[in-house]
Design a protein around this motif. Structure first.
Motif, PDB file in Angstrom:
ATOM      1  N   ASN A  98      -4.584  -4.416 -19.076  1.00  0.00           N
ATOM      2  CA  ASN A  98      -3.449  -4.042 -18.243  1.00  0.00           C
ATOM      3  C   ASN A  98      -3.637  -2.643 -17.681  1.00  0.00           C
ATOM      4  N   GLY A  99      -3.258  -2.500 -16.437  1.00  0.00           N
ATOM      5  CA  GLY A  99      -3.364  -1.190 -15.806  1.00  0.00           C
ATOM      6  C   GLY A  99      -4.775  -0.834 -15.394  1.00  0.00           C
ATOM      7  N   ALA A 100      -5.688  -1.828 -15.433  1.00  0.00           N
ATOM      8  CA  ALA A 100      -7.074  -1.536 -15.096  1.00  0.00           C
ATOM      9  C   ALA A 100      -7.243  -1.295 -13.608  1.00  0.00           C
ATOM     10  N   GLY A 101      -6.297  -1.742 -12.810  1.00  0.00           N
ATOM     11  CA  GLY A 101      -6.400  -1.538 -11.364  1.00  0.00           C
ATOM     12  C   GLY A 101      -6.725  -2.796 -10.595  1.00  0.00           C
ATOM     13  N   LYS A 102      -6.573  -3.950 -11.238  1.00  0.00           N
ATOM     14  CA  LYS A 102      -6.915  -5.210 -10.568  1.00  0.00           C
ATOM     15  C   LYS A 102      -6.003  -5.472  -9.383  1.00  0.00           C
ATOM     16  N   THR A 103      -4.705  -5.367  -9.641  1.00  0.00           N
ATOM     17  CA  THR A 103      -3.752  -5.608  -8.558  1.00  0.00           C
ATOM     18  C   THR A 103      -3.930  -4.576  -7.447  1.00  0.00           C
ATOM     19  N   THR A 104      -4.149  -3.352  -7.853  1.00  0.00           N
ATOM     20  CA  THR A 104      -4.360  -2.298  -6.856  1.00  0.00           C
ATOM     21  C   THR A 104      -5.588  -2.602  -6.007  1.00  0.00           C
ATOM     22  N   TYR A 119      -2.424  -1.454   0.598  1.00  0.00           N
ATOM     23  CA  TYR A 119      -2.694  -0.032   0.428  1.00  0.00           C
ATOM     24  C   TYR A 119      -3.864   0.321   1.333  1.00  0.00           C
ATOM     25  N   GLN A 121       1.330 -11.100  -8.055  1.00  0.00           N
ATOM     26  CA  GLN A 121       1.486 -11.178  -9.504  1.00  0.00           C
ATOM     27  C   GLN A 121       2.948 -11.440  -9.866  1.00  0.00           C
ATOM     28  N   HIS A 149      -5.566 -13.041 -17.099  1.00  0.00           N
ATOM     29  CA  HIS A 149      -5.732 -12.519 -18.452  1.00  0.00           C
ATOM     30  C   HIS A 149      -6.156 -13.635 -19.410  1.00  0.00           C
ATOM     31  N   ALA A 173      -6.826   4.807  -9.521  1.00  0.00           N
ATOM     32  CA  ALA A 173      -6.513   3.447  -9.961  1.00  0.00           C
ATOM     33  C   ALA A 173      -7.675   2.509  -9.695  1.00  0.00           C
ATOM     34  N   PHE A 216      -3.898   7.679  -6.646  1.00  0.00           N
ATOM     35  CA  PHE A 216      -2.480   8.030  -6.517  1.00  0.00           C
ATOM     36  C   PHE A 216      -2.326   9.393  -7.141  1.00  0.00           C
TER      37      PHE A 216
END
Ligand SMILES: Nc1ncnc2c1ncn2[C@@H]1O[C@H](COP(=O)(O)OP(=O)(O)OP(=O)(O)O)[C@@H](O)[C@H]1O
Ligand SMILES: [Mg+2]
Lengths: 563, 306, 312
Positions: free
Chosen positions: B55-61, B70, B101, B225, B35, B30
């Motif tokens: 958190n923010g590691a890019g799992k959902t992405t 995406y 999520q 998590h 990500a 991005f």
């Protein structure tokens, strides 16, 4: 929360409240038999023992009050499930408003309050008693029977049929009123009783009953609508209003597919009706049409529908990239382009097709299979005027549109639409063909409006661009929103209210747009789900508070923490 | 019902079974932020794969890239050997479904209707058939309803069929989302934090549910998590840090990998704690602390996580 | 070439008008993501506010010193109505999805138009003309009168006034946004309302200010329109509002400078289209709407906007 106790323990205060309400209701009933005015106005309300207009309305309210007030005691077997408390409270407020307005009407028409006779004052006293009693019982809990109220099937069916008949009678009566005061007071009465019954949760039961006997309800409603012309005895004015209402309602149901089901806000929908109307007019053989060919009407109707559907596809195609507010603006712009194009295609500024601002006039009447819509026909001894012919034809088309709407709604396609409305990205992620379904909504809705438009052209006898301006789209949208998005009954109700009021009330018609604007604002503020809430209630319009509250054990924090 | 006790899964990945899902060199950027940074992985038939990371590691992405929500900057996803175009509908039709999520049910539809929407891609009645209600339509509708009810029973919501989704309690909403995903008849199910916000009892139930999904022959990829949940459930665990795949292996391996723990402490230079001394509980505690440590965008851009 | 220059000047004039109105759409959208459909009516009310001020206080006057008072009167009317609508209609709907506020805005738009049409001549104690027809707008020395000849190009005096207003408003806006606390608060809220709230910015106040700023500029546009057109009517807000919205989107909605640029570009394109596209002036609104659709479809982020990604 603590009020949730069994209703068998009626408190003394509640008992008193019920008695007061009963007395109030009885007084209202009695007042109908007395003289309301010294002047013979409103169909002569000065005569005793001969209730007319205002007197009858007061008696209707009184009757409702008596039934509600007796429901926990004497009528417990039959009406024990009714939630009398809030119902009486609403009825009390409404009755007070009604009697006060009646007195005002008498004062205005008969020259001062001095001309109000004993009946009107007794009605006011009754209404105030009802108000007081209602206030005392307004928190009365709902009876436990309510939760399992399901009458025998025959009772339910008879009730539904009776309601359809009542609706027919009410519509015929309302249309027959020439006096604006009586008309307004009648509507107020209906509104008051309706609200009170809604408060008393009668409609929940009715809704359940209607759900169990849906076919009976639909058939009953259409039978009532079908019988309507036969009650009018050749009254051309009333029938023409009714026909306008039907055309409007049919179009609104088409719009309801787009807005109510698929959740696409279309602010240019009137253009599709216009497209159909122009097709209908151009191929009608009118002298001001530039095309001489006149195919049979069924062909024209199909062409009108298909042309509108084509426009619908064009308008819908940006939905691949645009959504939400922007889509609304795109549709608005398309609508305006349509109107401007019809305005300009007059031979001077563009090719001659639509005769520009003057429009196509002198459109001949429909003639299908030798049946001339312009002539009166006598059926079963009743004369059916020109308007009645169109009315019955439009009723047929409306029935078709309702059928299409209902069946689509309750199918794979309908579920896809609602899913898109609820969460487009999630719908896509679950395999719903979002773009295809959006196009289908646009094209399908447009098709239906186009067909209605071809009839409208013949009925109006002329088609001009300014019949199809933005405001009309807003009106259609208002009918959908007012009635209840995604519902059929609601949208028909909304269409009736929005079209009937200004036609019936001349003084009102000057203020109709003003009130309409206000209505939109107020509805969005206080009842965004419309008069008739959808089973999938309240759509995307509603605050999230309630769902938060409904999520019992999980607090909002956890939910937010996840995002 | 049959899975009375939750078995401890320390079975290694089973190489005997075929690969259903494969992602090769997925990159998602991005602007300046990467990500997902060159992640590859395979999922075998009937396997439960865990995906962890701060958190923010890019799992959902990463899930979004797999499901076509995406379009990845580069990389390729294949399902059952066939390349998946980055379009959600094509992905579902090919046989991969997901949950979200932040729950994304169709709130104003009933639970049953929600599940039936999942059947959309497995049915084909179009407008005209629906209006005319031909025999095909009726058969399909019947099947959809039956299948929907069956799935609601499967996730334990059979008594909630006619409730509006938004009125269901949170844990039931999560299960309904799973039922909806299963309705698409997937070969692979992607679950994004299925137990977030659940209490221990519900978590336990969710675990059983996932085992039962596996018994139906589907592969499951699950983001979580909750370390105990992941290490009990999964055959194989992947740890994503700042978009890159840091460690992959059996739960035991990942659990004891010092880099994982370090990642969860948030790249702290503190070397006093040796990874071997950490118990499962500690990892969880550390993780709880790590929640607050958002890797900043600049660091995500400048380092590649290894 | 002369033709072209002349059209350019005309385009910039009408474009300045669009730009002044467009700012209102953009600031409100930037902060509450609401298409304030009624903003065109705020512009119309500005014109009527100026007219009323004139009729009450300066009847018969034509001197230039009257003008500032007209502008003030216009602003008072516009800002008052805009803030009122925000308070009673939009604020209660905050967080209620997107359909409800949009429908509300349509309702307000219709209501305001009709209100002016029906009641303008019924204000008790005042002898206002009926708004059911066009009403002549006061002519003021210096800013109206014989046009200025500049070589081959003719410029209306009111056009100079309009463009001048835009320049001054632009400068004032720049100062307001970048140099005042409130302006910076507005920027913060439009970028991230939640964080802004945490930072102690009063979001409600910022929203009111956004409505007020937009209304003030629309009021100026209303006066300019009155001077340019020499008359006003209750319907003038609808099309102007749509065009201004087009301008705001064209420039990149949420971006104030984009709105100004978009307004000018739209004005120029429109006049050039009248000159050079077949059909001429009857079709000019069609081109404008077509442009609106094209921009919404192909470049919804506008000329100066950044692309927004939908998060899953
Ligand atoms: N559409 C987007 N545009 C810009 N940045 C994005 C977008 N989607 C995700 N990101 C960024 O990518 C990074 C990874 O986010 P992601 O949601 O995948 O993390 P995650 O591992 O799922 O975290 P969590 O455990 O909190 O769910 C974050 O820094 C996030 O801000
Ligand atoms: Mg995530």
């Amino acid at each position: 929360m603590s009020t949730i106790t069994s209703s068998s323990t009626t408190t003394g205060r509640e008992r008193l409240g019920l008695r007061l309400a009963l007395a109030g209701g009885a007084l209202l009933l009695v007042s109908g038999l007395l003289s309301w005015s010294f002047e013979p106005i409103f169909g002569d309300i000065s005569i005793r023992l001969w209730p007319v207009s205002l007197q009858v309305f007061a008696m209707l309210i009184g009757l409702t009050a008596v039934a509600l007030a007796l429901s926990p005691t004497v009528l417990r077997r039959a009406l024990g499930w009714v939630h009398a408390g809030p119902g009486l409270w609403a009825l009390g407020i409404g009755a007070t408003a009604y009697t006060a307005l009646s007195l005002a009407a008498i004062a205005v028409e008969a020259g001062g309050l001095i001309n109000a006779n004993e009946g009107a004052w007794i009605a006011l006293v009754g209404a105030l008693l009802l108000l007081g009693g209602g206030w005392m019982v307004r928190d009365r809990p709902r009876a436990p029977e309510a939760f399992s109220a399901q009458g025998p099937a025959t009772v339910e069916i008879v009730t539904i049929v009776a309601i359809c008949a009542l609706a027919l009678a009410a519509a015929a009566y309302a249309l027959g009123r020439d006096d604006a005061w009586v008309f307004v007071l009648f509507l107020l009465t209906l509104g008051v009783i309706g609200t009170a019954l809604a408060r008393a949760e009668v409609f929940e039961w009715l809704g359940g009953a209607a759900g169990r006997h849906q076919h009976v309800l639909t058939l009953g409603a259409f039978a009532a609508a079908f019988l309507f012309p036969f009650t009018q005895d050749g009254s051309e004015i009333n029938m023409s209003i009714a026909t306008l209402v039907l055309i409007f309602a049919a179009t609104a149901i088409g719009l309801n597919i787009v807005v109510g089901l698929a959740g696409l806000l279309d602010l240019g929908y009137i253009a599709f009706l216009g497209a159909g109307a122009y097709v209908g007019a151009i191929f009608s053989g009118s002298v001001s049409s530039s095309i001489g060919w006149t195919p049979p009407f069924l062909v024209t109707a199909l062409m009108g529908g298909l042309f509108a559907a084509l426009l619908g596809l064009i308008v819908g195609s940006p939905t691949l990239r645009v959504s939400g507010d922007y889509l609304a603006i795109v549709t608005l712009a398309f609508g305006e382009i349509f109107r401007l194009a019809m305005f300009n295609l007059d031979g001077n500024n563009g090719p001659d097709l639509t005769n520009g601002p003057n429009g196509i006039t002198a459109i001949p009447n429909l003639s299908i299979l030798g049946f001339d819509f312009g002539e009166s026909h006598t059926i079963a001894g009743v004369e059916l005027s020109r308007a009645a012919n169109y009315y019955l034809f439009m009723l047929f088309i409306t029935a078709l549109i309702v059928l299409i709407f209902a069946r689509l709604n309750n199918s794979r396609i309908g579920r896809g639409w609602v899913a898109i409305r609820e969460d487009e990205r999630a719908a896509e992620a679950m395999g719903v063909n979002v773009f295809g379904l959006k196009l289908l909504a646009f094209a399908g809705g447009a098709f239906l409006a186009g067909v209605a438009g071809t009839v409208k052209a013949h009925y109006d006898t002329s088609v001009t661009p300014d019949q199809y301006q933005f405001l009309e789209s807003a009106f259609l949208l208002a009918a959908v929103v007012l009635g209840g998005m995604g519902t059929i009954a609601g949208v028909i109700l909304g269409a009736v209210v929005l079209k009937l009021m200004p036609e019936k009330l001349r003084f009102f018609s000057e203020y109709r747009l003003l009130l309409f604007g206000l209505l939109l604002v107020i509805m969005m503020r206080f009842r965004p789900e419309g008069l008739v809430a959808n089973k999938r209630r309240q759509l995307e319009l509603h605050d999230d508070d309630q769902d938060r509250a409904a999520q019992t054990d999980r607090s909002p924090q956890t939910k937010e923490a996840l995002q | 019902m049959s899975t009375a006790a939750v078995p401890h899964a320390d079975a290694p990945s089973s190489p005997g079974r075929g690969v259903v899902l494969e992602a090769r060199n997925i990159v998602m950027r991005f602007g300046g932020l990467t990500a997902v940074d060159d992640v590859s992985f395979q999922v075998h038939e009937g396997e439960i794969v865990g995906l962890i990371g701060p958190n923010g590691a890019g799992k959902t992405t990463f899930f979004n890239c797999l499901t076509g929500m995406y379009k990845p900057t580069s990389g390729e996803v294949t399902l059952g050997g066939r390349a998946l175009p980055p379009r959600p509908r094509a992905v579902v039709t090919a046989g991969m479904a997901r949950t979200f999520q932040n729950i994304r049910l169709f709130g104003n539809m009933t639970a049953l209707e929600n599940v039936m929407v999942g059947r959309y891609c497995r049915t084909s009645s179009m407008a005209l058939t629906s209006i005319l209600r031909g025999p095909k339509f009726r058969r399909e509708e019947r099947e959809s309803i039956d299948r929907g009810r069956e799935l609601l029973r499967f996730v334990g919501l059979d008594d909630k069929a006619d409730h509006l989704a938004r009125n269901l309690p949170y844990g039931e909403q999560r299960r309904l989302e799973i039922a909806r995903a299963l309705a698409t008849e997937p070969q692979v199910v992607l679950l994004d934090e299925p137990t977030a916000g659940m209490n221990p009892r519900e978590t336990e139930e969710a675990m059983r549910l996932i085992f039962r999904i596996r018994e139906l022959g589907m592969a499951v990829v699950v983001i979580e998590h909750d370390m105990r949940f992941i290490f009990t459930l999964c055959d194989r665990v992947l740890c994503l840090v700042r978009g890159a795949l840091l460690v992959e292996g059996s739960p035991a391996q990942v659990q004891s990998d010092p880099r994982v723990i370090e990642a969860y402490i948030g790249g702290s230079e503190d070397d006093d704690i040796s990874a071997d001394e950490l118990t499962e509980e500690d990892v969880e505690v550390l993780h709880a602390e790590g929640v607050d440590v958002e890797p900043s965008r600049t660091s995500a851009r400048s380092e590649n996580g290894r | 070439m002369d033709q072209f220059l002349q059209q350019l000047v005309n385009g910039l004039t009408i474009g300045s008008l669009y730009a002044l109105i467009a700012v209102g759409y953009t600031v409100v959208y930037g902060i509450v993501q609401l298409i304030n459909f009624a903003h065109g009516e705020i512009f119309m009310i500005g014109a009527f506010g100026a007219l009323s001020t004139y009729l009450i206080l300066f009847q018969g006057q034509t001197s230039l010193w009257v003008l500032p008072f007209l502008v003030l009167g216009a602003m008072a009317a516009s800002v008052g109505v805009a803030v009122l609508t925000e308070r009673v209609a939009y604020r209660p709907l905050r967080g209620a999805g997107r359909l409800a506020p949009l429908i509300t805005a349509i309702g307000i738009s219709v209501f305001l138009q009709e209100f002016v049409r029906l009641f303008y001549d019924k204000v008790p104690g005042l002898d206002f003309p009926s708004a059911k027809q066009k009403i002549p707008f006061p002519q003021i020395e210096v800013v109206t009168g014989p046009a200025i000849e500049l070589g081959p190009v003719t410029i209306q005096r009111a056009a100079v006034f309009t463009i001048g207003c835009l320049i001054m408003c632009g400068a004032a806006l720049w100062w307001f946004i970048n140099r005042t606390r409130t302006g910076r608060g507005m920027q913060a809220v439009s970028q991230d309302p939640d964080t802004a709230k945490l930072m102690g910015i009063n979001v409600d106040r910022v929203i009111v200010v956004a409505f007020a700023v937009g209304a003030a500029l629309a009021a100026i546009a209303g006066v300019a329109q009155g001077l340019l057109n020499t008359n006003i009517n209750f319907k003038m807000g609808f099309i102007a509002g749509l065009k201004a919205f087009t301008a705001a989107v064209l420039g990149g909605i949420g971006n104030v400078w984009g709105a100004i640029l978009g307004g000018l570009v739209l004005g120029v394109l429109e006049t050039l289209a009248v000159q050079f596209l077949p059909g001429g002036s009857p079709w000019k609104d069609v081109w404008a709407f077509a442009l609106l659709i094209l921009v919404l479809v192909f470049r919804p982020q506008g000329l100066l906007g950044a692309k927004v990604v939908d998060r899953a």
